[in-house]
Design an enzyme around this catalytic site. Structure first.
Site, PDB file in Angstrom:
ATOM      1  CG  HIS A   4      12.168 -16.871  -3.139  1.00 20.83           C
ATOM      2  ND1 HIS A   4      11.121 -17.171  -2.988  1.00 20.83           N
ATOM      3  CD2 HIS A   4      12.797 -18.233  -3.034  1.00 20.83           C
ATOM      4  CE1 HIS A   4      10.862 -18.416  -2.624  1.00 20.83           C
ATOM      5  NE2 HIS A   4      12.043 -19.232  -2.981  1.00 20.83           N
TER       6      HIS A   4
ATOM      7  CG  LEU B 246      -0.307  -0.685   5.633  1.00 21.89           C
ATOM      8  CD1 LEU B 246      -1.889  -1.337   5.727  1.00 21.89           C
ATOM      9  CD2 LEU B 246       0.692  -0.925   4.450  1.00 21.89           C
TER      10      LEU B 246
ATOM     11  CG  LEU C 227      -6.620 -21.357   4.820  1.00 16.95           C
ATOM     12  CD1 LEU C 227      -7.254 -21.538   6.258  1.00 16.95           C
ATOM     13  CD2 LEU C 227      -6.571 -19.914   4.504  1.00 16.95           C
TER      14      LEU C 227
ATOM     15  CG  ASP D  33       2.440 -20.169  -3.121  1.00 14.71           C
ATOM     16  OD1 ASP D  33       3.612 -20.251  -3.034  1.00 14.71           O
ATOM     17  OD2 ASP D  33       1.500 -21.296  -3.339  1.00 14.71           O
ATOM     18  N   GLY D  34       4.148 -18.681  -5.421  1.00 13.26           N
ATOM     19  CA  GLY D  34       4.296 -18.658  -6.639  1.00 13.26           C
ATOM     20  C   GLY D  34       5.512 -18.127  -7.154  1.00 13.26           C
ATOM     21  CG  ASN D  35       8.121 -15.646  -4.641  1.00 10.49           C
ATOM     22  OD1 ASN D  35       6.973 -15.194  -5.272  1.00 10.49           O
ATOM     23  ND2 ASN D  35       8.536 -15.230  -3.382  1.00 10.49           N
TER      24      ASN D  35
HETATM   25  C1  IPE Z   1       2.798 -20.654   2.077  1.00  7.18           C
HETATM   26  O1  IPE Z   1       3.458 -21.152   0.691  1.00  7.18           O
HETATM   27  C2  IPE Z   1       4.077 -20.085   2.553  1.00  7.18           C
HETATM   28  C3  IPE Z   1       4.340 -18.928   2.351  1.00  7.18           C
HETATM   29  C4  IPE Z   1       3.888 -17.943   1.193  1.00  7.18           C
HETATM   30  C5  IPE Z   1       5.303 -18.260   3.049  1.00  7.18           C
HETATM   31  P1  IPE Z   1       4.167 -22.590   0.353  1.00  7.18           P
HETATM   32  O2  IPE Z   1       4.613 -22.605  -1.069  1.00  7.18           O
HETATM   33  O3  IPE Z   1       4.972 -22.865   1.359  1.00  7.18           O
HETATM   34  O4  IPE Z   1       2.661 -23.520   0.731  1.00  7.18           O
HETATM   35  P2  IPE Z   1       2.574 -25.336   0.170  1.00  7.18           P
HETATM   36  O5  IPE Z   1       3.613 -25.869   0.588  1.00  7.18           O
HETATM   37  O6  IPE Z   1       2.372 -25.215  -1.094  1.00  7.18           O
HETATM   38  O7  IPE Z   1       1.225 -25.454   0.835  1.00  7.18           O
HETATM   39  C1  IPE Z   2       6.314 -18.313  -2.044  1.00  4.94           C
HETATM   40  O1  IPE Z   2       6.682 -18.871  -3.036  1.00  4.94           O
HETATM   41  C2  IPE Z   2       7.505 -17.893  -1.099  1.00  4.94           C
HETATM   42  C3  IPE Z   2       7.671 -18.810   0.100  1.00  4.94           C
HETATM   43  C4  IPE Z   2       6.980 -19.712   0.470  1.00  4.94           C
HETATM   44  C5  IPE Z   2       8.773 -18.285   0.689  1.00  4.94           C
HETATM   45  P1  IPE Z   2       7.063 -20.179  -3.254  1.00  4.94           P
HETATM   46  O2  IPE Z   2       8.676 -20.641  -3.031  1.00  4.94           O
HETATM   47  O3  IPE Z   2       6.237 -21.299  -2.464  1.00  4.94           O
HETATM   48  O4  IPE Z   2       6.708 -20.450  -4.896  1.00  4.94           O
HETATM   49  P2  IPE Z   2       6.234 -21.991  -5.688  1.00  4.94           P
HETATM   50  O5  IPE Z   2       4.988 -22.076  -4.770  1.00  4.94           O
HETATM   51  O6  IPE Z   2       7.236 -22.948  -5.315  1.00  4.94           O
HETATM   52  O7  IPE Z   2       6.247 -21.606  -7.147  1.00  4.94           O
HETATM   53 MG    MG Z   3       4.545 -22.362  -3.036  1.00  4.20          MG
END
Ligand code: IPE
Ligand code: IPE
Ligand code: MG
Length: 251
Positions: free
Chosen positions: A48, A142, A206, A31-33
């Site tokens: 991404h 792996l 989660l 998460d965090g892209n």
């Molecule tokens: C969780 O991240 C899903 C993936 C990393 C693929 P999200 O960014 O979708 O989660 P929420 O919406 O913050 O809970």
């Molecule tokens: C996680 O990064 C990747 C996916 C859910 C596909 P996000 O796109 O949720 O990035 P943030 O959380 O908005 O920074």
């Molecule tokens: Mg996210």
């Protein structure tokens, strides 16, 4: 008495990595892209894209540290709520990732697999992933699982429906239904439950990932955004896991 204001840095540092208590199965919520890109004044998709090379760095680290299974949350059943352009971009990334890295993955003896509702993904995504699955089927290093169009509640509901159908068809008896049997109907049928869950990006939830499978998993969270996540950070998680005591309800 004043407590001197300094941190005992040593005691905070996880001990050296050793061969004991290695997390066999690690699941990661990458998460965090979007925030990574936003911080740089770039569109979310740039985050991404950057995240793709992090995936390979962490896969290589997992191979190096003898992790047996790595399950990466790449696209959730809830991510369809995002703008179509972002969804399209994300769902093209598996193909891009595999186009660049499949030879290296094969050279590293990695076996690729996927969990999730694959049928409802675009054809090009399914084709690219299926090709990689077929191409790496005999590798015994792996196991790399991509969770694509994955949602845990959806998985559990489908499991329940399938079991009811099998009971109805006489393929399964109600008396046979126990936790092990239930697990065999999940996408993760042949996998051990994750030992360690890592979530990058600072959120502590989660987000519908592996709800059943994570019942006794150790959790490790970091504020580091996925594109910035490094081998060093990953190793910190592994080392901290080695110091955890799992009790499973016992003493
Ligand atoms: C969780 O991240 C899903 C993936 C990393 C693929 P999200 O960014 O979708 O989660 P929420 O919406 O913050 O809970
Ligand atoms: C996680 O990064 C990747 C996916 C859910 C596909 P996000 O796109 O949720 O990035 P943030 O959380 O908005 O920074
Ligand atoms: Mg996210």
């Amino acid at each position: 008495m004043n407590i001197p204001f300094f941190k005992n840095k040593k005691s905070e540092e996880p001990s050296l990595y050793h061969d004991e208590n290695i997390a066999d199965h690690i699941a990661i919520v990458m998460d965090g892209n979007g925030r990574w890109a936003k911080k740089r004044g770039m569109p979310r998709i740039a985050g991404h894209k950057e995240g793709v090379s992090t995936v390979m760095n962490i896969v290589k680290a997992a191979v190096k540290y003898k992790v047996k299974v790595l399950t990466l949350y790449a696209f959730s059943t809830e991510n369809w709520k995002r703008p179509k352009s972002e969804i399209d971009f994300i769902l093209r990334l598996p193909k891009e990732f595999l186009h660049i890295y499949l030879p290296e993955l094969i050279a590293n003896n990695v076996r690729i697999d996927a969990i999730g509702d694959m049928e409802n993904l675009p054809h090009h995504t399914i084709e690219a992933v299926q090709y990689a699955i077929d191409r790496t089927r005999d590798n015994d290093g792996l196991q790399l699982n991509f969770a694509l169009n994955y949602g845990s509640r959806n998985e559990i509901l489908n499991t329940m429906k399938e079991m009811v159908r099998d009971i109805h068809d006489g393929k399964l008896s109600l008396d046979e239904v126990d936790e092990q049997q239930f697990s065999r109907y999940l996408y993760t049928a042949n996998l051990p439950d994750p030992d360690l869950l890592i979530r990058t990006g600072g959120e502590k939830r989660l987000s519908n990932f592996l709800l059943w499978q994570l019942a006794y998993t150790e959790f490790w969270f970091t504020d580091v955004l996925w594109p910035d996540f490094s081998e060093e950070e990953f190793l910190n998680a592994l080392k901290e896991y080695q110091q955890r005591q799992r009790r499973y309800g016992g003493l």
